[in-house]
Design a protein around this motif. Structure first.
Motif, short mmCIF file in Angstrom:
data_model
loop_
_atom_site.label_atom_id
_atom_site.label_comp_id
_atom_site.label_asym_id
_atom_site.label_seq_id
_atom_site.Cartn_x
_atom_site.Cartn_y
_atom_site.Cartn_z
N ASP A 52 0.72 -1.07 -0.18
CA ASP A 52 -0.06 0.17 -0.03
C ASP A 52 0.69 1.16 -0.01
O ASP A 52 0.66 2.31 -0.83
CB ASP A 52 -0.83 -0.06 1.15
CG ASP A 52 -1.99 -1.30 1.00
OD1 ASP A 52 -2.23 -1.51 0.00
OD2 ASP A 52 -2.44 -1.37 2.30
N ALA A 53 1.95 1.33 0.78
CA ALA A 53 2.72 2.38 0.93
C ALA A 53 3.64 2.47 -0.32
O ALA A 53 3.52 3.71 -0.91
CB ALA A 53 3.77 2.12 2.10
N VAL A 54 4.08 1.65 -1.07
CA VAL A 54 5.06 1.60 -2.07
C VAL A 54 3.86 2.09 -3.39
O VAL A 54 4.12 3.22 -4.20
CB VAL A 54 5.49 0.36 -2.53
CG1 VAL A 54 6.29 0.38 -3.92
CG2 VAL A 54 6.39 -0.05 -1.64
N ALA A 55 2.63 1.52 -3.45
CA ALA A 55 1.84 1.94 -4.50
C ALA A 55 1.24 3.52 -4.27
O ALA A 55 1.49 4.13 -5.40
CB ALA A 55 0.48 1.09 -4.39
N ALA A 56 1.17 3.75 -3.11
CA ALA A 56 0.98 5.40 -2.81
C ALA A 56 1.87 6.15 -3.32
O ALA A 56 1.96 7.30 -4.09
CB ALA A 56 0.66 5.46 -1.36
N ALA A 57 3.37 5.95 -3.04
CA ALA A 57 4.38 6.61 -3.33
C ALA A 57 4.76 6.63 -4.80
O ALA A 57 5.54 7.58 -5.31
CB ALA A 57 5.67 6.29 -2.36
N ALA A 58 4.11 5.60 -5.37
CA ALA A 58 4.68 5.41 -6.86
C ALA A 58 3.52 5.97 -7.87
O ALA A 58 3.46 5.47 -9.16
CB ALA A 58 5.06 3.84 -7.27
N HIS A 59 2.55 6.39 -7.25
CA HIS A 59 1.23 7.14 -7.95
C HIS A 59 1.90 7.69 -9.13
O HIS A 59 2.76 8.88 -8.84
CB HIS A 59 0.36 7.51 -7.11
CG HIS A 59 -0.90 8.04 -7.77
ND1 HIS A 59 -1.91 7.41 -8.34
CD2 HIS A 59 -1.41 9.36 -8.14
CE1 HIS A 59 -2.92 7.96 -9.07
NE2 HIS A 59 -2.53 9.44 -8.97
N GLY A 60 1.29 7.40 -10.25
CA GLY A 60 1.65 8.28 -11.55
C GLY A 60 3.12 7.99 -12.18
O GLY A 60 3.63 8.41 -12.95
#
Length: 309
Positions: A52-60
């Motif tokens: 979840d944290a990686v996906a949020a930081a890699a958004h876009g």
């Protein structure tokens, strides 16, 4: 330019982030400890196993680079959750997942290793890397995510800490004219991956659609044995000719009883007693990437050696 997210700030992650920034991309580095952001590279504190944290930081992001480096003796426990989390994050964000890998997947070599060589590893670490790649490739083939992987030989270069390189760790002994003690047969040929060439390969794989769905090898200079490479480094240091000794496997096994790291080295003995040579011709033919000439690799590595040690 696009956002590129690098997970891990070790030698590979840092060198790759710097290259991507120099190419004009927006770069964000994720690591457990975070870091000091600059105009060129943003740092964030993120746990790599937290999808979840990686996906949020890699958004876009256009690409997500797996440059994580678990402790050598903890691959079987630390790699699976990290690999799954980054694969999940890439699927959620649509970013290309570019994984930094190595030659462990091939097991005991019978000749030069290419990306088409059988994934025949039987040791613990090799099986872990095979499972990671097969999971990612299955997701790619199912259309859930886009993946690619870079595989490299042993690292060399001024960017590599001594504990991460069989050659760099010998520089203090060479400078003093002392014997360099190596693991395995010092006279079998080996390939060496110059870290800037590793970063160049990763950056290319993350920005070229032709890379997707398969693994690629990092171009490396013609192979040199440990004895030859150490002789080259000694000469570049202006030191006496290199004297090279071989640490007996019986000694390493004994130390391995109390050292988990050395116990893992013994587990991949085949990497040191057989020729361990990479074939990266497909990478060069497809992307035009060529290895840095060996004399430049030696000069750069020796030039970063401390004057005293």
């Amino acid at each position: 330019m696009a956002l590129h997210v690098v997970v891990g700030k070790g030698p590979v992650g840092t060198t790759t982030a710097d290259l991507l920034a120099a190419q004009g991309h927006r770069v964000r580095v994720l690591s457990r400890s975070g870091g000091t952001s600059t105009d060129a590279v943003e740092h964030r504190r993120v746990e790599a196993a937290d999808a979840d944290a990686v996906a949020a930081a890699a958004h876009g992001a256009a690409a997500l680079y797996n440059a994580v480096n678990p402790a050598y003796h903890r691959w079987t426990t630390d790699w699976p959750p990290v690999a799954t989390a980054l694969l999940t994050a890439a699927e959620r964000t649509g970013a290309v997942l570019v994984t930094m890998s190595n030659l462990y997947v091939y097991g005991a070599p019978t000749g030069p290793m290419s990306p088409d060589s059988p994934l025949a590893a039987t040791d613990r670490k090799g099986r872990v890397r095979i499972a990671m790649w097969r999971e990612a490739l299955a997701a790619h083939e199912a259309g859930r995510v886009r993946v690619t992987e870079a595989r490299a030989a042993d690292f060399v270069g001024p960017q590599v800490p001594a504990e991460h390189s069989h050659l760099v760790r010998q520089l203090p002994a060479l400078r003093r004219g002392r014997r360099a003690w190596v693991v395995g047969d010092p006279d079998v040929l080996r390939s060496w991956a110059y870290l800037p060439d590793v970063a160049a390969t990763l950056a290319t794989l993350g920005t070229d659609e032709r890379a997707l769905g398969r693994a690629w090898h990092v171009p490396s200079a013609p192979p040199r044995s440990q004895r030859q490479a150490l002789a080259d480094l000694a000469a570049a240091l202006g030191a006496p000719p290199a004297r090279v000794g071989r640490i007996p496997w019986s000694v390493l096994r004994g130390i391995g009883l109390v050292s988990p790291m050395l116990r893992e080295v013994v587990d991949v003995r085949h990497q040191f007693d057989r020729e361990y040579v990479i074939d990266a011709s497909a990478t060069t033919a497809t992307f035009g990437l060529a290895p840095t000439p060996w004399d430049e690799v030696v000069a750069a590595t020796a030039g970063a050696a401390p004057a005293t040690a």
